[in-house]
Motif scaffolding. Structure first.
Motif, short mmCIF file in Angstrom:
data_model
loop_
_atom_site.label_atom_id
_atom_site.label_comp_id
_atom_site.label_asym_id
_atom_site.label_seq_id
_atom_site.Cartn_x
_atom_site.Cartn_y
_atom_site.Cartn_z
N GLY A 135 0.56 4.96 -0.29
CA GLY A 135 -1.00 5.27 -0.13
C GLY A 135 -1.85 5.52 -1.05
N LYS A 163 7.09 -1.25 4.23
CA LYS A 163 7.49 0.10 4.57
C LYS A 163 6.29 0.71 5.38
CE LYS A 163 9.81 0.78 0.15
NZ LYS A 163 9.24 0.85 -1.26
N TRP A 218 -3.46 4.12 -3.55
CA TRP A 218 -4.57 2.95 -3.57
C TRP A 218 -5.64 3.13 -2.60
CZ3 TRP A 218 -3.80 -2.12 -6.60
CH2 TRP A 218 -3.53 -1.82 -7.81
N SER A 250 0.88 -1.26 -0.07
CA SER A 250 -0.08 -0.13 0.10
C SER A 250 0.62 1.30 0.03
CB SER A 250 -0.98 0.10 1.27
OG SER A 250 -0.20 0.04 2.51
N PHE A 251 2.09 1.14 0.40
CA PHE A 251 3.12 2.44 0.58
C PHE A 251 3.03 3.11 -0.71
CE2 PHE A 251 7.04 4.61 0.33
CZ PHE A 251 6.96 5.39 1.50
C1 LIG Z 1 4.39 0.31 -6.65
S1 LIG Z 1 4.49 0.39 -4.64
C2 LIG Z 1 2.76 0.50 -4.41
C3 LIG Z 1 2.19 1.90 -4.63
C4 LIG Z 1 0.71 1.96 -3.96
N1 LIG Z 1 -0.26 0.98 -4.54
C5 LIG Z 1 0.24 3.25 -3.94
O1 LIG Z 1 -0.71 3.43 -4.49
O2 LIG Z 1 0.94 4.48 -3.28
C6 LIG Z 1 4.75 -1.38 -4.37
C7 LIG Z 1 4.82 -1.62 -2.80
O3 LIG Z 1 4.93 -3.07 -2.44
C8 LIG Z 1 5.68 -3.09 -1.38
N2 LIG Z 1 5.99 -4.50 -1.38
C9 LIG Z 1 7.01 -5.15 -1.85
N3 LIG Z 1 7.15 -6.59 -1.54
C10 LIG Z 1 6.02 -6.41 -0.33
C11 LIG Z 1 5.95 -7.60 0.69
N4 LIG Z 1 6.75 -8.75 0.30
N5 LIG Z 1 5.18 -7.38 1.55
C12 LIG Z 1 4.45 -6.18 1.53
N6 LIG Z 1 4.72 -5.03 0.62
C13 LIG Z 1 5.61 -5.56 -0.33
C14 LIG Z 1 6.88 -2.11 -1.46
O4 LIG Z 1 7.24 -2.08 -0.12
C15 LIG Z 1 6.31 -0.92 -2.20
O5 LIG Z 1 6.00 0.07 -1.41
#
Ligand SMILES: C[S@@+](CC[C@H](N)C(=O)[O-])C[C@H]1O[C@@H](n2cnc3c(N)ncnc32)[C@H](O)[C@@H]1O
Length: 202
Positions: free
Chosen positions: A60, A81, A62, A57-58
Motif C-alpha cells: 500500500g 493479495k 503507493w 497496490s499491496f
Molecule cells: C512491488 S509490489 C507493489 C508494491 C506497492 N506498489 C507498494 O507501494 O506497496 C508488486 C505487487 O504486484 C502484485 N501483482 C502481481 N501480479 C498481479 C496481478 N496479476 N494482478 C494484481 N496484482 C498483481 C503482487 O501481488 C505484489 O503485491
C-alpha cells in the motif's frame, strides 16, 4: 548459499537501506512509496482532483503516497493479495490478468480517469529472464487497460524490467502515447533491473 543465510543477508541489507528506514519512520507500508513520491516530483501527475487506479497496490505504499496528494478524486487499488484498509482508498482484491476485473474497474469509476499507475511484479522464480518477461506481460496488460480507461491527457506509469520484452513495451508505448519517458528513481535499488515508463497523452 543456504536459504536461511540468504534471508539473514536480506534482513541485514534491508536494515542498512536508508529508504527502508525512512519508510518505517514516516509510516509508509513499503519503501516503494518514495519511488512514487520522487516520480511525482519529476512528472507532476498527482493533483487534488485526480482519479487514480493503482495496480499491484499491496502492501500500500503507493496508495498511501497518492492519497497525500489526492483529496477530491477517487482512488482504486487492486492486488491479488489482500491489502489492509487505507482511508479514502477503495481496494479490490483481484487478478489483473482476469478479464472480468475490467468490468468492476469501469463500474467503480463510471467515467474515464486521469492516472493509471502499475507497480505489478510477477512472483520471483529464481530465473531473472522469466521474471522480467512475466512482469513485462503485466506491464502490457496494464497498458492495454490504461488505453481504454484514461482520458486523452491521461498518464500511465508502470514498472518493468530491462530485458527481452523491454523493447516491445517501449515500442507499444511510443505508438499509443504522445510522450514516453523511461525513468529510474534514485530510490530504486541500483542492482535491480527495474525501471519505470511514464507515458502521457493518448
Ligand atoms: C512491488 S509490489 C507493489 C508494491 C506497492 N506498489 C507498494 O507501494 O506497496 C508488486 C505487487 O504486484 C502484485 N501483482 C502481481 N501480479 C498481479 C496481478 N496479476 N494482478 C494484481 N496484482 C498483481 C503482487 O501481488 C505484489 O503485491
Amino acid at each position: 548459499m543456504k536459504k536461511n543465510k540468504i534471508s539473514k543477508n536480506w534482513i541485514i541489507k534491508q536494515h542498512r537501506d536508508p529508504y527502508f528506514k525512512k519508510s518505517k519512520a514516516q509510516g509508509y507500508r513499503s519503501r516503494s512509496a518514495f519511488k512514487l513520491i520522487e516520480m511525482n516530483k519529476k512528472f507532476k501527475f498527482l493533483h487534488k482532483k485526480t482519479n487514480l487506479l493503482d495496480l499491484g497496490s499491496f502492501p500500500g505504499g503507493w496508495s498511501q503516497a497518492a492519497r497525500e496528494k489526492i483529496f477530491d478524486g477517487k482512488i482504486l487499488a487492486i492486488d491479488t493479495k489482500l491489502m489492509e484498509k487505507i482511508e479514502r482508498v477503495e481496494f479490490m482484491q483481484g487478478d489483473l490478468l482476469d478479464s472480468k476485473i475490467e468490468i468492476k474497474i469501469f463500474g467503480f469509476f463510471q467515467k474515464k480517469i486521469d492516472v493509471v499507475i502499475s507497480d505489478m511484479a510477477a512472483n520471483t522464480s529464481g530465473n531473472k529472464n522469466l521474471d522480467s518477461y512475466k512482469t513485462g506481460e503485466l506491464c502490457l496488460r496494464a497498458m492495454d487497460l490504461a488505453l481504454k480507461i484514461l482520458n486523452k491527457d491521461g498518464v500511465f506509469l508502470s514498472k518493468l524490467f530491462m530485458g527481452s520484452v523491454f523493447e516491445e513495451i517501449n515500442k507499444n508505448a511510443k505508438k499509443y502515447f504522445k510522450k514516453v519517458v523511461k525513468y529510474k528513481p534514485l530510490s530504486s535499488k541500483k542492482e535491480s533491473k527495474e525501471i519505470y515508463i511514464y507515458c502521457k497523452g493518448i
